[in-house]
Scaffold this motif. Structure first.
Motif, PDB file in Angstrom:
ATOM      1  N   LYS A  57      42.754  19.891  55.511  1.00  0.00           N
ATOM      2  CA  LYS A  57      43.748  19.994  54.635  1.00  0.00           C
ATOM      3  C   LYS A  57      45.195  20.311  55.459  1.00  0.00           C
ATOM      4  O   LYS A  57      46.597  19.888  54.896  1.00  0.00           O
ATOM      5  CB  LYS A  57      43.537  21.380  53.793  1.00  0.00           C
ATOM      6  N   GLY A  58      44.664  20.018  56.672  1.00  0.00           N
ATOM      7  CA  GLY A  58      46.366  20.025  58.108  1.00  0.00           C
ATOM      8  C   GLY A  58      47.013  21.257  58.629  1.00  0.00           C
ATOM      9  O   GLY A  58      47.325  20.719  59.338  1.00  0.00           O
ATOM     10  N   VAL A  59      45.879  22.450  58.479  1.00  0.00           N
ATOM     11  CA  VAL A  59      46.083  23.206  58.692  1.00  0.00           C
ATOM     12  C   VAL A  59      46.007  23.441  60.572  1.00  0.00           C
ATOM     13  O   VAL A  59      45.271  22.647  61.140  1.00  0.00           O
ATOM     14  CB  VAL A  59      45.883  24.824  58.617  1.00  0.00           C
ATOM     15  N   GLN A  60      46.993  23.244  61.608  1.00  0.00           N
ATOM     16  CA  GLN A  60      47.349  23.658  62.255  1.00  0.00           C
ATOM     17  C   GLN A  60      47.067  24.451  63.242  1.00  0.00           C
ATOM     18  O   GLN A  60      46.865  24.960  64.273  1.00  0.00           O
ATOM     19  CB  GLN A  60      48.301  23.228  62.945  1.00  0.00           C
ATOM     20  N   GLU A  61      48.107  25.628  63.014  1.00  0.00           N
ATOM     21  CA  GLU A  61      47.935  27.077  63.568  1.00  0.00           C
ATOM     22  C   GLU A  61      45.820  28.012  63.176  1.00  0.00           C
ATOM     23  O   GLU A  61      45.039  27.058  62.700  1.00  0.00           O
ATOM     24  CB  GLU A  61      48.624  28.005  62.549  1.00  0.00           C
ATOM     25  N   HIS A  62      45.870  28.879  64.279  1.00  0.00           N
ATOM     26  CA  HIS A  62      44.356  29.374  63.884  1.00  0.00           C
ATOM     27  C   HIS A  62      44.212  30.212  63.131  1.00  0.00           C
ATOM     28  O   HIS A  62      45.110  30.898  62.129  1.00  0.00           O
ATOM     29  CB  HIS A  62      44.799  30.435  65.441  1.00  0.00           C
ATOM     30  N   VAL A  63      43.004  29.384  62.245  1.00  0.00           N
ATOM     31  CA  VAL A  63      42.423  30.021  61.186  1.00  0.00           C
ATOM     32  C   VAL A  63      41.306  31.058  61.282  1.00  0.00           C
ATOM     33  O   VAL A  63      40.451  31.008  62.186  1.00  0.00           O
ATOM     34  CB  VAL A  63      42.028  29.080  60.220  1.00  0.00           C
ATOM     35  N   SER A  64      41.640  32.551  61.182  1.00  0.00           N
ATOM     36  CA  SER A  64      40.340  33.696  60.983  1.00  0.00           C
ATOM     37  C   SER A  64      40.240  34.263  59.776  1.00  0.00           C
ATOM     38  O   SER A  64      41.207  34.299  59.014  1.00  0.00           O
ATOM     39  CB  SER A  64      40.922  34.432  62.258  1.00  0.00           C
ATOM     40  N   SER A  65      39.286  35.198  59.798  1.00  0.00           N
ATOM     41  CA  SER A  65      39.206  35.951  58.743  1.00  0.00           C
ATOM     42  C   SER A  65      40.716  36.739  58.713  1.00  0.00           C
ATOM     43  O   SER A  65      40.546  37.977  59.900  1.00  0.00           O
ATOM     44  CB  SER A  65      37.467  36.338  59.076  1.00  0.00           C
ATOM     45  N   PRO A  66      40.556  37.536  57.270  1.00  0.00           N
ATOM     46  CA  PRO A  66      41.496  38.450  57.515  1.00  0.00           C
ATOM     47  C   PRO A  66      40.819  39.561  57.106  1.00  0.00           C
ATOM     48  O   PRO A  66      40.965  40.205  56.363  1.00  0.00           O
ATOM     49  CB  PRO A  66      42.604  38.197  56.276  1.00  0.00           C
ATOM     50  N   THR A  67      40.121  40.018  57.525  1.00  0.00           N
ATOM     51  CA  THR A  67      38.992  41.303  57.677  1.00  0.00           C
ATOM     52  C   THR A  67      40.077  42.634  57.760  1.00  0.00           C
ATOM     53  O   THR A  67      39.823  43.227  55.800  1.00  0.00           O
ATOM     54  CB  THR A  67      38.031  41.897  59.074  1.00  0.00           C
ATOM     55  N   PHE A  68      40.942  42.483  58.768  1.00  0.00           N
ATOM     56  CA  PHE A  68      41.807  44.258  57.884  1.00  0.00           C
ATOM     57  C   PHE A  68      42.843  43.880  57.602  1.00  0.00           C
ATOM     58  O   PHE A  68      43.647  44.754  56.890  1.00  0.00           O
ATOM     59  CB  PHE A  68      42.234  44.795  59.991  1.00  0.00           C
ATOM     60  N   ALA A  69      43.871  42.704  57.622  1.00  0.00           N
ATOM     61  CA  ALA A  69      44.462  42.541  56.750  1.00  0.00           C
ATOM     62  C   ALA A  69      44.299  41.842  55.500  1.00  0.00           C
ATOM     63  O   ALA A  69      45.659  42.232  54.398  1.00  0.00           O
ATOM     64  CB  ALA A  69      45.597  40.890  57.753  1.00  0.00           C
ATOM     65  N   LEU A  70      43.248  41.774  55.162  1.00  0.00           N
ATOM     66  CA  LEU A  70      43.227  41.426  54.159  1.00  0.00           C
ATOM     67  C   LEU A  70      43.559  39.676  53.759  1.00  0.00           C
ATOM     68  O   LEU A  70      42.849  39.183  52.975  1.00  0.00           O
ATOM     69  CB  LEU A  70      43.599  41.832  52.377  1.00  0.00           C
ATOM     70  N   VAL A  71      44.707  39.392  54.244  1.00  0.00           N
ATOM     71  CA  VAL A  71      45.078  37.639  53.458  1.00  0.00           C
ATOM     72  C   VAL A  71      45.501  37.474  54.314  1.00  0.00           C
ATOM     73  O   VAL A  71      46.550  37.859  55.472  1.00  0.00           O
ATOM     74  CB  VAL A  71      46.219  37.772  52.163  1.00  0.00           C
ATOM     75  N   ASN A  72      45.217  36.229  55.030  1.00  0.00           N
ATOM     76  CA  ASN A  72      45.976  35.304  56.076  1.00  0.00           C
ATOM     77  C   ASN A  72      46.681  33.658  55.085  1.00  0.00           C
ATOM     78  O   ASN A  72      46.065  33.593  54.166  1.00  0.00           O
ATOM     79  CB  ASN A  72      45.714  34.319  57.200  1.00  0.00           C
ATOM     80  N   GLU A  73      48.120  33.585  55.421  1.00  0.00           N
ATOM     81  CA  GLU A  73      48.543  32.664  54.948  1.00  0.00           C
ATOM     82  C   GLU A  73      48.746  31.258  55.555  1.00  0.00           C
ATOM     83  O   GLU A  73      48.920  31.964  56.750  1.00  0.00           O
ATOM     84  CB  GLU A  73      49.777  32.460  54.321  1.00  0.00           C
ATOM     85  N   TYR A  74      48.198  30.427  56.081  1.00  0.00           N
ATOM     86  CA  TYR A  74      48.333  28.874  56.578  1.00  0.00           C
ATOM     87  C   TYR A  74      48.914  28.671  55.757  1.00  0.00           C
ATOM     88  O   TYR A  74      49.129  27.749  54.135  1.00  0.00           O
ATOM     89  CB  TYR A  74      47.005  28.424  56.480  1.00  0.00           C
TER      90      TYR A  74
END
Length: 155
Positions: A57-74
């Motif tokens: 989808k063209g995400v440039q940032e680091h993608v990691s599991s949001p285990t503690f934050a519950l949600v990551n936004e890219y």
């Protein structure tokens, strides 16, 4: 263009090198569906596949599991927003409500949800279930995708 009547698809991959094609096939399969539920045992490759989807989808940032934050936004190409949830560590669905999960689900943005069974009663009535299972070789995976709700007769 994928057949809109196809409600299921299975992808077999033998190595991580095949993930970009699998991600492209996945994106073609889901079409305009925005709620994607990822199921599979611990270390089955849910986050790894989500990384491949985000790259496609063209995400440039680091993608990691949001285990503690519950949600990551890219941010994907063309400004599209992708939300990545991991509900493995929650004990009560109220924790998901506290972060505004229903607003995320109704935002119209792509929502990639790991461990959806933890918030089963909060999930939208339609989307796609992705089940990932390990294969006989180290990096081999079976990725089963199935549309639920909407046209498949479920409410």
């Amino acid at each position: 263009m994928p057949d809109p009547l196809v409600q299921e698809r299975t992808l077999q991959i033998s190595s991580k090198a095949e993930l970009p094609k699998a991600a492209a096939d996945f994106l073609a399969f889901i079409g305009q569906k925005r709620i994607i539920l990822f199921e599979g045992e611990m270390a089955a490759g849910k986050t790894t596949f989500i990384k491949a989807i985000c790259a496609a989808k063209g995400v440039q940032e680091h993608v990691s599991s949001p285990t503690f934050a519950l949600v990551n936004e890219y941010e994907a190409a063309r400004g599209e927003v992708i939300y990545h949830f991991d509900f493995y560590r929650i004990d009560d669905p109220a924790e998901a409500l506290d972060i505004g999960v229903l607003e995320y689900f109704h935002s119209g943005n792509l929502c990639l949800i790991e461990w959806p069974s933890k918030i089963e009663n909060l999930l939208p009535e339609e989307g796609v279930i992705v089940s990932i299972a390990t294969g006989p070789q180290d990096e081999a995976r079976t990725i089963q995708m199935r549309v639920y709700g909407g046209n498949d007769g479920k409410a």
